[in-house]
Design an enzyme around this catalytic site. Structure first.
Site, mmCIF file in Angstrom:
data_model
loop_
_atom_site.group_PDB
_atom_site.id
_atom_site.type_symbol
_atom_site.label_atom_id
_atom_site.label_comp_id
_atom_site.label_asym_id
_atom_site.label_seq_id
_atom_site.Cartn_x
_atom_site.Cartn_y
_atom_site.Cartn_z
ATOM 1 N N THR A 53 -23.547 23.072 -29.458
ATOM 2 C CA THR A 53 -22.989 22.382 -28.308
ATOM 3 C C THR A 53 -21.868 23.199 -27.706
ATOM 4 O O THR A 53 -21.264 24.049 -28.377
ATOM 5 C CB THR A 53 -22.490 20.970 -28.693
ATOM 6 O OG1 THR A 53 -22.354 20.176 -27.517
ATOM 7 C CG2 THR A 53 -21.160 21.020 -29.431
ATOM 8 N N CYS A 58 -14.525 17.164 -24.211
ATOM 9 C CA CYS A 58 -15.265 16.334 -25.159
ATOM 10 C C CYS A 58 -14.977 16.746 -26.599
ATOM 11 O O CYS A 58 -14.409 17.818 -26.863
ATOM 12 C CB CYS A 58 -16.770 16.440 -24.901
ATOM 13 S SG CYS A 58 -17.341 15.639 -23.394
ATOM 14 N N HIS A 75 -21.639 14.476 -29.444
ATOM 15 C CA HIS A 75 -20.846 15.096 -28.375
ATOM 16 C C HIS A 75 -20.430 13.956 -27.471
ATOM 17 O O HIS A 75 -21.266 13.374 -26.784
ATOM 18 C CB HIS A 75 -21.726 16.111 -27.636
ATOM 19 C CG HIS A 75 -21.033 16.839 -26.515
ATOM 20 N ND1 HIS A 75 -21.373 18.118 -26.152
ATOM 21 C CD2 HIS A 75 -20.051 16.470 -25.656
ATOM 22 C CE1 HIS A 75 -20.635 18.510 -25.125
ATOM 23 N NE2 HIS A 75 -19.821 17.511 -24.805
#
Length: 215
Positions: A53, A58, A75
């Site tokens: 990711t 985030c 996430h």
């Protein structure tokens, strides 16, 4: 590859926050099968698939049963609301994202006492969010949540101003984190900014006491 099934959700917020990733590809750097986790997604694996990711503001939790080798990554981001506390209306979004991942790990055979948890992200990178430090709030939330639930944090890399690319191998427990220039990730950061707007729009339509069903 074994992705845990997710029950159908009636809430638009739940759908936004807890979608299983389907973004499989072949990672040429590590020469192995991988899956990319986008904002609002998670993935659970029982094999050597690499979970990847890119994080701006985030946060991702990488959670693994260190004995069984099953693990997963999420996430997530909180809506940009100013209420505080793990059980507040805003924080319930992050709570749902964490509960979805942990419960799917249990369904895949993980044991609570064998979980190893590492958390990443929460950088100050989103434009137009100067009055609310979204990255800091996300970082504080995930640490508060894990403390409240009695989960020790094995490692963390939170805050700062740099986006991160995270590679997680649930089978081995190996994690590699690359700090990146924001200018190198216009598509990923634009996707995160769009996700933040969707969260805020969804949150504004939710009644304070309803919308998400936690379990």
């Amino acid at each position: 590859m074994n992705a845990a099934a997710v029950p159908a959700q009636s809430s638009d917020a739940a759908t936004l926050l807890a979608a299983p990733s389907r973004h499989f590809y072949f990672d040429t750097t590590f020469r192995r099968r991988a899956v990319k986790i986008l904002p609002g997604e998670f993935h659970v694996s029982t094999d050597d698939t690499l979970l990847v990711t890119v994080l701006g503001s985030c946060v991702a939790a990488c959670i693994r049963d260190r004995v069984r080798g099953v693990g997963g990554m999420n996430h997530f981001m909180l809506p940009a609301r100013k209420d505080a506390g793990v059980l507040s209306a805003s924080m319930r979004y992050g709570t749902y994202a964490m509960e979805m991942l942990i419960n799917q790990l249990y369904r895949a055979g993980a044991r609570r006492e064998q979980l190893e948890i590492k958390v990443f992200g929460g950088a100050a990178v989103l434009p137009g969010m100067s009055t609310i430090d979204v990255g800091e709030r996300n970082s504080r939330f995930v640490l508060d949540y894990l403390r409240e639930e009695g989960f020790p944090v094995a490692a963390q890399d939170l805050g700062d101003v740099h986006p991160r690319k995270v590679y997680f191998s649930p089978a081995s427990g190996d994690i590699m984190v690359r700090r990146l220039r924001a200018s190198a990730l216009p598509e990923d950061l634009a996707r995160e900014a769009s996700y933040a707007r969707q969260l805020d729009n969804t949150a504004s339509r939710q009644a304070i006491g309803g919308g998400l069903q936690l379990f």
